[in-house]
Design a protein around this motif. Sequence first.
Motif, PDB file in Angstrom:
ATOM      1  N   LEU A   1      64.940  56.213  47.831  1.00  0.00           N
ATOM      2  CA  LEU A   1      64.122  55.178  48.475  1.00  0.00           C
ATOM      3  C   LEU A   1      64.742  54.754  49.804  1.00  0.00           C
ATOM      4  CD1 LEU A   1      63.616  53.155  45.189  1.00  0.00           C
ATOM      5  CD2 LEU A   1      61.783  54.325  46.395  1.00  0.00           C
ATOM      6  N   ILE A   2      65.400  55.694  50.470  1.00  0.00           N
ATOM      7  CA  ILE A   2      66.138  55.404  51.708  1.00  0.00           C
ATOM      8  C   ILE A   2      65.157  55.162  52.859  1.00  0.00           C
ATOM      9  CG2 ILE A   2      67.785  56.336  53.371  1.00  0.00           C
ATOM     10  CD1 ILE A   2      68.844  58.088  50.983  1.00  0.00           C
ATOM     11  N   PRO A   3      65.210  53.995  53.528  1.00  0.00           N
ATOM     12  CA  PRO A   3      64.269  53.705  54.610  1.00  0.00           C
ATOM     13  C   PRO A   3      64.768  54.120  55.996  1.00  0.00           C
ATOM     14  CG  PRO A   3      65.471  51.718  54.046  1.00  0.00           C
ATOM     15  CD  PRO A   3      66.014  52.813  53.168  1.00  0.00           C
ATOM     16  N   LYS A   4      66.077  54.422  56.094  1.00  0.00           N
ATOM     17  CA  LYS A   4      66.643  54.645  57.420  1.00  0.00           C
ATOM     18  C   LYS A   4      67.811  55.626  57.345  1.00  0.00           C
ATOM     19  CE  LYS A   4      68.625  51.980  61.260  1.00  0.00           C
ATOM     20  NZ  LYS A   4      69.058  50.645  61.707  1.00  0.00           N
ATOM     21  N   ILE A   5      67.867  56.543  58.309  1.00  0.00           N
ATOM     22  CA  ILE A   5      69.027  57.442  58.399  1.00  0.00           C
ATOM     23  C   ILE A   5      70.152  56.671  59.082  1.00  0.00           C
ATOM     24  CG2 ILE A   5      69.925  59.609  59.315  1.00  0.00           C
ATOM     25  CD1 ILE A   5      67.032  60.622  59.445  1.00  0.00           C
ATOM     26  N   GLU A   6      71.255  56.468  58.367  1.00  0.00           N
ATOM     27  CA  GLU A   6      72.369  55.710  58.928  1.00  0.00           C
ATOM     28  C   GLU A   6      73.662  56.094  58.216  1.00  0.00           C
ATOM     29  OE1 GLU A   6      71.807  51.534  58.195  1.00  0.00           O
ATOM     30  OE2 GLU A   6      70.975  51.881  56.204  1.00  0.00           O
ATOM     31  N   ASN A   7      74.770  55.772  58.878  1.00  0.00           N
ATOM     32  CA  ASN A   7      76.108  55.976  58.303  1.00  0.00           C
ATOM     33  C   ASN A   7      76.402  57.428  57.918  1.00  0.00           C
ATOM     34  OD1 ASN A   7      76.796  53.143  58.422  1.00  0.00           O
ATOM     35  ND2 ASN A   7      75.466  52.835  56.660  1.00  0.00           N
ATOM     36  N   VAL A   8      75.830  58.358  58.670  1.00  0.00           N
ATOM     37  CA  VAL A   8      76.200  59.769  58.490  1.00  0.00           C
ATOM     38  C   VAL A   8      76.647  60.366  59.833  1.00  0.00           C
ATOM     39  CG1 VAL A   8      74.745  60.208  56.486  1.00  0.00           C
ATOM     40  CG2 VAL A   8      73.781  60.481  58.771  1.00  0.00           C
TER      41      VAL A   8
ATOM     42  N   ILE B   1      77.291  69.907  53.203  1.00  0.00           N
ATOM     43  CA  ILE B   1      75.946  69.913  52.626  1.00  0.00           C
ATOM     44  C   ILE B   1      75.733  68.592  51.880  1.00  0.00           C
ATOM     45  CG2 ILE B   1      74.384  71.059  51.017  1.00  0.00           C
ATOM     46  CD1 ILE B   1      75.942  73.644  51.517  1.00  0.00           C
ATOM     47  N   LEU B   2      74.643  67.897  52.194  1.00  0.00           N
ATOM     48  CA  LEU B   2      74.361  66.594  51.588  1.00  0.00           C
ATOM     49  C   LEU B   2      72.904  66.547  51.133  1.00  0.00           C
ATOM     50  CD1 LEU B   2      75.025  63.667  50.891  1.00  0.00           C
ATOM     51  CD2 LEU B   2      74.693  63.063  53.296  1.00  0.00           C
ATOM     52  N   TYR B   3      72.713  66.419  49.807  1.00  0.00           N
ATOM     53  CA  TYR B   3      71.365  66.331  49.232  1.00  0.00           C
ATOM     54  C   TYR B   3      71.070  64.875  48.870  1.00  0.00           C
ATOM     55  CZ  TYR B   3      71.718  71.415  48.566  1.00  0.00           C
ATOM     56  OH  TYR B   3      71.867  72.768  48.762  1.00  0.00           O
ATOM     57  N   LEU B   4      70.031  64.308  49.459  1.00  0.00           N
ATOM     58  CA  LEU B   4      69.646  62.912  49.194  1.00  0.00           C
ATOM     59  C   LEU B   4      68.145  62.807  48.922  1.00  0.00           C
ATOM     60  CD1 LEU B   4      71.776  61.264  51.996  1.00  0.00           C
ATOM     61  CD2 LEU B   4      71.975  60.687  49.582  1.00  0.00           C
ATOM     62  N   GLN B   5      67.514  63.893  48.523  1.00  0.00           N
ATOM     63  CA  GLN B   5      66.071  63.875  48.352  1.00  0.00           C
ATOM     64  C   GLN B   5      65.642  63.005  47.167  1.00  0.00           C
ATOM     65  OE1 GLN B   5      68.063  66.501  47.928  1.00  0.00           O
ATOM     66  NE2 GLN B   5      67.277  67.958  46.427  1.00  0.00           N
ATOM     67  N   ASN B   6      64.389  62.545  47.260  1.00  0.00           N
ATOM     68  CA  ASN B   6      63.750  61.755  46.197  1.00  0.00           C
ATOM     69  C   ASN B   6      64.510  60.466  45.887  1.00  0.00           C
ATOM     70  OD1 ASN B   6      61.803  61.081  44.403  1.00  0.00           O
ATOM     71  ND2 ASN B   6      62.169  62.763  42.980  1.00  0.00           N
TER      72      ASN B   6
ATOM     73  N   LEU C   1      71.403  68.631  55.921  1.00  0.00           N
ATOM     74  CA  LEU C   1      71.068  67.304  55.404  1.00  0.00           C
ATOM     75  C   LEU C   1      69.656  67.341  54.841  1.00  0.00           C
ATOM     76  CD1 LEU C   1      71.581  64.257  55.019  1.00  0.00           C
ATOM     77  CD2 LEU C   1      70.755  63.904  57.359  1.00  0.00           C
ATOM     78  N   ASN C   2      69.519  67.002  53.553  1.00  0.00           N
ATOM     79  CA  ASN C   2      68.208  66.973  52.902  1.00  0.00           C
ATOM     80  C   ASN C   2      67.889  65.541  52.499  1.00  0.00           C
ATOM     81  OD1 ASN C   2      65.960  67.176  51.205  1.00  0.00           O
ATOM     82  ND2 ASN C   2      66.564  69.178  50.450  1.00  0.00           N
ATOM     83  N   VAL C   3      66.941  64.925  53.218  1.00  0.00           N
ATOM     84  CA  VAL C   3      66.497  63.564  52.888  1.00  0.00           C
ATOM     85  C   VAL C   3      64.989  63.573  52.641  1.00  0.00           C
ATOM     86  CG1 VAL C   3      68.306  62.130  53.897  1.00  0.00           C
ATOM     87  CG2 VAL C   3      66.558  63.095  55.380  1.00  0.00           C
ATOM     88  N   ALA C   4      64.485  64.645  52.037  1.00  0.00           N
ATOM     89  CA  ALA C   4      63.056  64.741  51.720  1.00  0.00           C
ATOM     90  C   ALA C   4      62.679  63.680  50.696  1.00  0.00           C
ATOM     91  CB  ALA C   4      62.746  66.133  51.171  1.00  0.00           C
ATOM     92  N   LEU C   5      61.396  63.305  50.690  1.00  0.00           N
ATOM     93  CA  LEU C   5      60.861  62.346  49.727  1.00  0.00           C
ATOM     94  C   LEU C   5      61.627  61.026  49.738  1.00  0.00           C
ATOM     95  CD1 LEU C   5      60.098  64.775  46.801  1.00  0.00           C
ATOM     96  CD2 LEU C   5      58.444  63.210  47.804  1.00  0.00           C
ATOM     97  N   ASN C   6      61.732  60.420  50.905  1.00  0.00           N
ATOM     98  CA  ASN C   6      62.307  59.086  51.046  1.00  0.00           C
ATOM     99  C   ASN C   6      61.323  58.216  51.830  1.00  0.00           C
ATOM    100  OD1 ASN C   6      65.244  58.648  49.991  1.00  0.00           O
ATOM    101  ND2 ASN C   6      65.209  60.759  50.711  1.00  0.00           N
ATOM    102  N   ASN C   7      61.798  57.086  52.337  1.00  0.00           N
ATOM    103  CA  ASN C   7      60.920  56.155  53.062  1.00  0.00           C
ATOM    104  C   ASN C   7      61.259  56.090  54.551  1.00  0.00           C
ATOM    105  OD1 ASN C   7      59.723  55.604  50.633  1.00  0.00           O
ATOM    106  ND2 ASN C   7      60.635  53.595  50.356  1.00  0.00           N
ATOM    107  N   ILE C   8      61.758  57.180  55.107  1.00  0.00           N
ATOM    108  CA  ILE C   8      62.229  57.211  56.502  1.00  0.00           C
ATOM    109  C   ILE C   8      61.033  57.242  57.467  1.00  0.00           C
ATOM    110  CG2 ILE C   8      63.499  58.597  58.185  1.00  0.00           C
ATOM    111  CD1 ILE C   8      65.212  59.541  55.707  1.00  0.00           C
ATOM    112  N   GLU C   9      61.103  56.405  58.519  1.00  0.00           N
ATOM    113  CA  GLU C   9      59.991  56.301  59.469  1.00  0.00           C
ATOM    114  C   GLU C   9      60.325  56.835  60.862  1.00  0.00           C
ATOM    115  OE1 GLU C   9      57.135  53.084  59.140  1.00  0.00           O
ATOM    116  OE2 GLU C   9      58.581  52.005  57.896  1.00  0.00           O
TER     117      GLU C   9
END
Length: 408
Positions: A82-89, A75-80, A98-106
Amino acid sequence: MAPGPGSVPPILTIVVILGAGKLPKFGYLFVTEDLVRRRAEHNNCEIFSLEEISLHQQEIEKLEYLDKWCRDLKILYLQNNLIPKIENVGKLKKLEYLNVALNNIERIENLEGCEELKKLDLTANFIGELSSIEALKYNIHLEELFLVGNPCTEFEGYRQFVVATLHQLKCLDSKEIERSERIQALQNYPEVKQKIRDQEKAYLLKRAREKEEAQRRMKERKDKKHKQVDSKLGFDSPDSLQGKENQEAEGGGEQETGRAVEDNEEDRRFWEEPTPYTPESRLETHRYMEEKRRAKDNIRDSKKREKPLRTLITAEGKVLNVNVPKLDFSLKDDEENNQIILDLAVYRHLDTSLLDVDVQPTYVRVLVKGKPFQLVLPEEVKPDSSSAKRSQTTGHLVVSMPKVCKII
């Protein structure tokens, strides 16, 4: 040498050692091993066997190293952030959520290696390239996907496209996918797919214009800041320099007021300027707030440094009695040994290195963690023969000062 439990020289020089490796004041821009270890308190700060970690609201701008340090993550929480890209996971083969809500992912990418991924939360990002969800076909255990709050959810046929593309999905944006819904989505798939492609192209053209506008705005801000720096360094016209001299002559208070008005005006312009909600504007806002926080801290620190020192000896040479640390004390006249004894009730567990004792013929001064205690003596003493030690029972500082006058 610092005073210890035994005999001590009369004058003590104290050196304060600051702890190394302090954490950055405004959070992290990258994932650091120290951050991961501190967030792994529930696992005794061991990261190699870590199964769950929360790194939300850490101002992280780049995602890295986790696939090397924490191979067992589930389980990995990364929300809120400024991450622009999903990488290195991609090497986290055991990752289930995987929680990457509220980031800068396009776009959705680099998750093929997460073989056990069951739940993916991309709420409130900037995903406009909806076709990138095709990369999730390889995550055969993926059951839940959250894309609400992304530009792609505004596309006509969005839900049908996702449902038809990801056959393994059971729930999209908190809504369960019915069997009948999937059958219908598959029937209309070719037509919906073409619609999505057309809308994607339009969106990507719009994003290209937004990026150009963001670069232009950033360049303007940099140029303006350079001009302000040049102005502060003195690269001004003679007239402006004369104006500065007149302003300085009028007093610092008016200057401070002027700076405050200027800062408020800058704040007003920044917050009232209409800008689209984009990864660039979100990052720009973060940078602006960071600059303001640092500027306020610098002003606060400079004011602390400018704080006038407490007067210990007047201009006329009169020594004052001072007790800034507010410690209890006693001054005893030991006639039997012809000396004066000061018993200063310093804190029992206070490190001796934070004490500085200075004995003069007519007064004694002790700095306790930098705060002065000073006492005028009733008789003249011999500084060279004086001694200081810590009481082994109370921890008090005991300063023995032999008198100059001998007992007849």
